[in-house]
Design a protein around this motif. Structure first.
Motif, mmCIF file in Angstrom:
data_model
loop_
_atom_site.group_PDB
_atom_site.id
_atom_site.type_symbol
_atom_site.label_atom_id
_atom_site.label_comp_id
_atom_site.label_asym_id
_atom_site.label_seq_id
_atom_site.Cartn_x
_atom_site.Cartn_y
_atom_site.Cartn_z
ATOM 1 N N GLU A 3 -7.629 56.948 57.876
ATOM 2 C CA GLU A 3 -8.075 58.279 58.097
ATOM 3 C C GLU A 3 -7.986 58.502 59.670
ATOM 4 O O GLU A 3 -8.148 57.848 60.555
ATOM 5 N N ARG A 4 -7.890 59.926 59.980
ATOM 6 C CA ARG A 4 -7.812 60.457 61.308
ATOM 7 C C ARG A 4 -9.431 60.803 61.553
ATOM 8 O O ARG A 4 -9.857 61.648 60.760
ATOM 9 N N TYR A 5 -9.648 60.480 62.729
ATOM 10 C CA TYR A 5 -11.155 60.682 63.177
ATOM 11 C C TYR A 5 -11.277 61.163 64.387
ATOM 12 O O TYR A 5 -10.347 61.035 65.449
ATOM 13 N N GLU A 6 -12.167 62.084 64.816
ATOM 14 C CA GLU A 6 -12.518 62.552 65.909
ATOM 15 C C GLU A 6 -14.271 62.284 66.336
ATOM 16 O O GLU A 6 -14.936 62.654 65.577
ATOM 17 N N GLN A 32 -19.158 65.551 77.771
ATOM 18 C CA GLN A 32 -18.919 64.791 76.566
ATOM 19 C C GLN A 32 -17.465 64.034 76.690
ATOM 20 O O GLN A 32 -16.732 64.513 77.356
ATOM 21 N N SER A 33 -17.330 63.219 75.880
ATOM 22 C CA SER A 33 -15.902 62.326 75.894
ATOM 23 C C SER A 33 -15.622 62.626 74.397
ATOM 24 O O SER A 33 -16.396 62.606 73.352
ATOM 25 N N THR A 34 -14.204 62.689 74.069
ATOM 26 C CA THR A 34 -13.791 62.756 72.657
ATOM 27 C C THR A 34 -12.806 61.476 72.506
ATOM 28 O O THR A 34 -11.978 61.449 73.278
ATOM 29 N N ILE A 35 -13.060 60.844 71.409
ATOM 30 C CA ILE A 35 -12.182 59.772 71.079
ATOM 31 C C ILE A 35 -11.383 60.106 69.829
ATOM 32 O O ILE A 35 -11.811 60.446 68.757
ATOM 33 N N ARG A 36 -10.178 60.133 69.725
ATOM 34 C CA ARG A 36 -9.158 60.627 68.535
ATOM 35 C C ARG A 36 -8.535 59.438 68.100
ATOM 36 O O ARG A 36 -7.848 58.680 68.956
ATOM 37 N N ALA A 37 -8.783 58.966 66.648
ATOM 38 C CA ALA A 37 -7.773 57.875 66.258
ATOM 39 C C ALA A 37 -7.601 57.830 64.834
ATOM 40 O O ALA A 37 -8.261 58.315 64.040
ATOM 41 N N LYS A 38 -6.604 57.249 64.323
ATOM 42 C CA LYS A 38 -6.453 56.873 62.994
ATOM 43 C C LYS A 38 -6.657 55.490 62.584
ATOM 44 O O LYS A 38 -6.382 54.477 63.220
ATOM 45 N N LEU A 61 -19.096 63.076 64.694
ATOM 46 C CA LEU A 61 -18.026 62.491 63.816
ATOM 47 C C LEU A 61 -17.449 63.151 62.783
ATOM 48 O O LEU A 61 -18.077 63.539 62.063
ATOM 49 N N ASP A 62 -16.114 63.390 62.974
ATOM 50 C CA ASP A 62 -15.590 64.176 61.866
ATOM 51 C C ASP A 62 -14.191 63.414 61.336
ATOM 52 O O ASP A 62 -13.502 62.650 62.122
#
Length: 64
Positions: A3-6, A32-38, A61-62
């Motif tokens: 799944e794709r997460y932010e 803040q910092s944002t991490i995006r990944a599948k 967390l999304d």
């Protein structure tokens, strides 16, 4: 299934933490910092554990 997460965290990821997340997309914002990944569920669990062990505060967390 991946799944794709932010993931948003409080503060900035320093160089040491950034290198441990080199396969993820990281973006620094003012406070803040944002991490995006599948990620798979197991990968997400490992990532969240690593963040927690590093003393990083999770803000949001999304999945989607």
């Amino acid at each position: 299934m991946n799944e794709r997460y932010e993931i948003r965290i409080h503060g900035l990821l320093g160089p040491l933490l950034r290198t441990s997340f080199d396969d993820l997309s990281c973006e620094s914002l003012p406070s803040q910092s944002t991490i995006r990944a599948k990620l798979s569920a197991a990968e997400l669990e490992r990532l969240l554990l690593r963040l927690d062990q590093s003393g990083v505060e999770l803000v949001h967390l999304d999945c989607g």
